[in-house]
Design a protein around this motif. Sequence first.
Motif, PDB file in Angstrom:
ATOM      1  N   GLY A 249       0.795  -1.214   0.000  1.00  0.00           N
ATOM      2  CA  GLY A 249       0.000   0.000   0.000  1.00  0.00           C
ATOM      3  C   GLY A 249       0.829   1.265   0.000  1.00  0.00           C
ATOM      4  N   ARG A 250       2.093   1.191   0.401  1.00  0.00           N
ATOM      5  CA  ARG A 250       2.950   2.371   0.414  1.00  0.00           C
ATOM      6  C   ARG A 250       3.232   2.882  -0.997  1.00  0.00           C
ATOM      7  N   LEU A 251       3.028   2.008  -1.992  1.00  0.00           N
ATOM      8  CA  LEU A 251       3.290   2.427  -3.367  1.00  0.00           C
ATOM      9  C   LEU A 251       2.343   3.545  -3.790  1.00  0.00           C
ATOM     10  N   TYR A 252       1.110   3.514  -3.279  1.00  0.00           N
ATOM     11  CA  TYR A 252       0.154   4.564  -3.650  1.00  0.00           C
ATOM     12  C   TYR A 252       0.643   5.930  -3.180  1.00  0.00           C
ATOM     13  N   SER A 253       1.085   5.999  -1.917  1.00  0.00           N
ATOM     14  CA  SER A 253       1.495   7.293  -1.377  1.00  0.00           C
ATOM     15  C   SER A 253       2.795   7.771  -2.027  1.00  0.00           C
ATOM     16  N   GLU A 254       3.690   6.835  -2.379  1.00  0.00           N
ATOM     17  CA  GLU A 254       4.930   7.233  -3.050  1.00  0.00           C
ATOM     18  C   GLU A 254       4.635   7.741  -4.461  1.00  0.00           C
ATOM     19  N   LEU A 255       3.694   7.095  -5.143  1.00  0.00           N
ATOM     20  CA  LEU A 255       3.310   7.557  -6.473  1.00  0.00           C
ATOM     21  C   LEU A 255       2.690   8.950  -6.392  1.00  0.00           C
ATOM     22  N   ALA A 256       1.847   9.170  -5.393  1.00  0.00           N
ATOM     23  CA  ALA A 256       1.221  10.482  -5.234  1.00  0.00           C
ATOM     24  C   ALA A 256       2.254  11.554  -4.911  1.00  0.00           C
ATOM     25  N   ALA A 257       3.154  11.275  -3.961  1.00  0.00           N
ATOM     26  CA  ALA A 257       4.172  12.267  -3.586  1.00  0.00           C
ATOM     27  C   ALA A 257       5.145  12.517  -4.731  1.00  0.00           C
ATOM     28  N   GLY A 258       5.464  11.466  -5.502  1.00  0.00           N
ATOM     29  CA  GLY A 258       6.397  11.621  -6.607  1.00  0.00           C
ATOM     30  C   GLY A 258       5.858  12.488  -7.729  1.00  0.00           C
ATOM     31  N   TRP A 259       4.551  12.433  -7.976  1.00  0.00           N
ATOM     32  CA  TRP A 259       3.956  13.205  -9.063  1.00  0.00           C
ATOM     33  C   TRP A 259       3.455  14.570  -8.616  1.00  0.00           C
TER      34      TRP A 259
ATOM     35  N   VAL B  59      15.749  12.101 -12.626  1.00  0.00           N
ATOM     36  CA  VAL B  59      14.691  12.162 -11.624  1.00  0.00           C
ATOM     37  C   VAL B  59      13.992  10.820 -11.503  1.00  0.00           C
ATOM     38  N   GLY B  60      13.789  10.138 -12.645  1.00  0.00           N
ATOM     39  CA  GLY B  60      13.139   8.831 -12.623  1.00  0.00           C
ATOM     40  C   GLY B  60      13.944   7.771 -11.904  1.00  0.00           C
ATOM     41  N   VAL B  61      15.269   7.889 -11.966  1.00  0.00           N
ATOM     42  CA  VAL B  61      16.118   6.944 -11.230  1.00  0.00           C
ATOM     43  C   VAL B  61      16.048   7.218  -9.727  1.00  0.00           C
ATOM     44  N   PHE B  62      16.045   8.505  -9.355  1.00  0.00           N
ATOM     45  CA  PHE B  62      16.002   8.858  -7.933  1.00  0.00           C
ATOM     46  C   PHE B  62      14.623   8.600  -7.335  1.00  0.00           C
ATOM     47  N   VAL B  63      13.575   8.833  -8.122  1.00  0.00           N
ATOM     48  CA  VAL B  63      12.197   8.578  -7.683  1.00  0.00           C
ATOM     49  C   VAL B  63      11.634   7.490  -8.597  1.00  0.00           C
ATOM     50  N   PRO B  64      11.917   6.218  -8.326  1.00  0.00           N
ATOM     51  CA  PRO B  64      11.634   5.136  -9.283  1.00  0.00           C
ATOM     52  C   PRO B  64      10.178   5.041  -9.720  1.00  0.00           C
ATOM     53  N   LEU B  65       9.241   5.194  -8.808  1.00  0.00           N
ATOM     54  CA  LEU B  65       7.844   5.053  -9.210  1.00  0.00           C
ATOM     55  C   LEU B  65       7.420   6.169 -10.165  1.00  0.00           C
ATOM     56  N   LEU B  66       7.989   7.340 -10.016  1.00  0.00           N
ATOM     57  CA  LEU B  66       7.727   8.422 -10.964  1.00  0.00           C
ATOM     58  C   LEU B  66       8.262   8.048 -12.343  1.00  0.00           C
ATOM     59  N   GLY B  67       9.501   7.533 -12.383  1.00  0.00           N
ATOM     60  CA  GLY B  67      10.090   7.147 -13.657  1.00  0.00           C
ATOM     61  C   GLY B  67       9.332   6.017 -14.335  1.00  0.00           C
ATOM     62  N   ILE B  68       8.955   5.006 -13.568  1.00  0.00           N
ATOM     63  CA  ILE B  68       8.236   3.856 -14.144  1.00  0.00           C
ATOM     64  C   ILE B  68       6.873   4.287 -14.679  1.00  0.00           C
TER      65      ILE B  68
END
Length: 452
Positions: free
Chosen positions: A166-176, A424-433
């Motif tokens: 579930g942490r992936l949702y919050s990381e995706l939100a913070a990354g974008w 940036v995508g490497v540093f914030v992987p979910l943003l890059g993916i």
Amino acid sequence: MTSDVREIQPAPERSRPATWPAVRALLLRLHFYAGILVAPFLLVAATTGLLYAASFQLEKVVYAHELTAPAPAGRAMLPLERQIAAARAAHPHGTVGAVRPAEPGATTRVLLDVDGLPDSTRLAVFVDPYTGAVKGTLESYGSSGALPVRAWISTFHRHLHLGEAGRLYSELAAGWLWVVALGGVALWLSHRRRGLRPDRRATGLRRTLSWHGSVGLWITIGLLFLSATGLTWSAYAGANVDKLQTALGWTTPVLPGAAGDHSGHAGHGGHDGGAPAGADADRVMRAAAEAGLSGPLEIAWPAGPGAAYVVKEMDRDWPQRNDQVAVDAGSGQVTGELRFDDFPLAAKLIRWGIDGHMGVLFGLPNQILLMALAAGLIAMIVWGYRMWWQRRPTRGFAAPYARGTWRAVPLAVLVPAGAVAVAVGVFVPLLGISLLAFLAADVVLGRVRAAR
């Protein structure tokens, strides 16, 4: 005589670079995809964040009986040792891990390590400091001492009670979030009718756009702050942030003189349900007071043989008081000090940022500000979807974010921008993916439409 009369030509009107229309179209396309596909995650994060900001006051109402202890006239507080003994007598199966002595009008919180509780959770026993009566017991989570209601909302905000997945949702939100916010500012600056206030005379799509742009501009700084601090808690980007802090020397200093044999868990390092021989919680408190510490405080019990008590100031209001001292368990003498004023500036900024994100930096004003930011973000998302509906093709609107606009961007702009995006995508992987997924979906949709 002839005169040399030269006609003065008006200076040519300065125009925007020829590349800007292509760059703007590309920004619109990215903003559109993020708004449609990432906005649901942002909406969940904003809604749960609003609930979390309100949970501090909710906690005080729900647990008023356990948290409060009005002072009887003319009666002083009991010695801290007697209050701890009352808590242990009520719950002999737990070992003392920490104690938060009472402030005026509040109870003393004795934190017990009990088998079977979740990670980072202790059993809090609330003791009336004037009578020694136990007013209740509740589970206490984390360093902030969140009680069940706030802890449940905090977990809901962090990972929706779905665990690590579930942490992936919050990381995706913070990354974008920061990408959407900065992209929106760039688009606002490029708009002919930009304004700091919504245009109340506009109607339809123009009115929605005016509100979306103006409110978004006012809350941009807050959104960038929430994005940056939120990434520090994320799974993958957070690990990269930790590595960067270590490499740059931005880590929080360690309290000297508090170490010992940490072979056991905190609170289970060799003392059988009580304090080490010769220890006296009241003497530890006096030593901390002589070192300049003042409440609210937390006394952490020694983690093992040879370790010291650690007394920490818990005041997160501004200006912060986060000094710590180590007190020898046998002699009661201060063996180490860690002053917040001596923290490196980067470590202070990180501490302030985390506390600000948690809503404890300024107390109630901090929480109100967070609720306003969350409400503003929710409104932005609603307006964004409304604009998408108002300009739908069935109503005769041509989409301003046509597919393939990146081809019109000059290589001198596209290559550096692509390099930044990769970094940036490497540093914030979910943003890059997710960005790669957007590009792949755009290509596939384009091929399908071309085939049709």
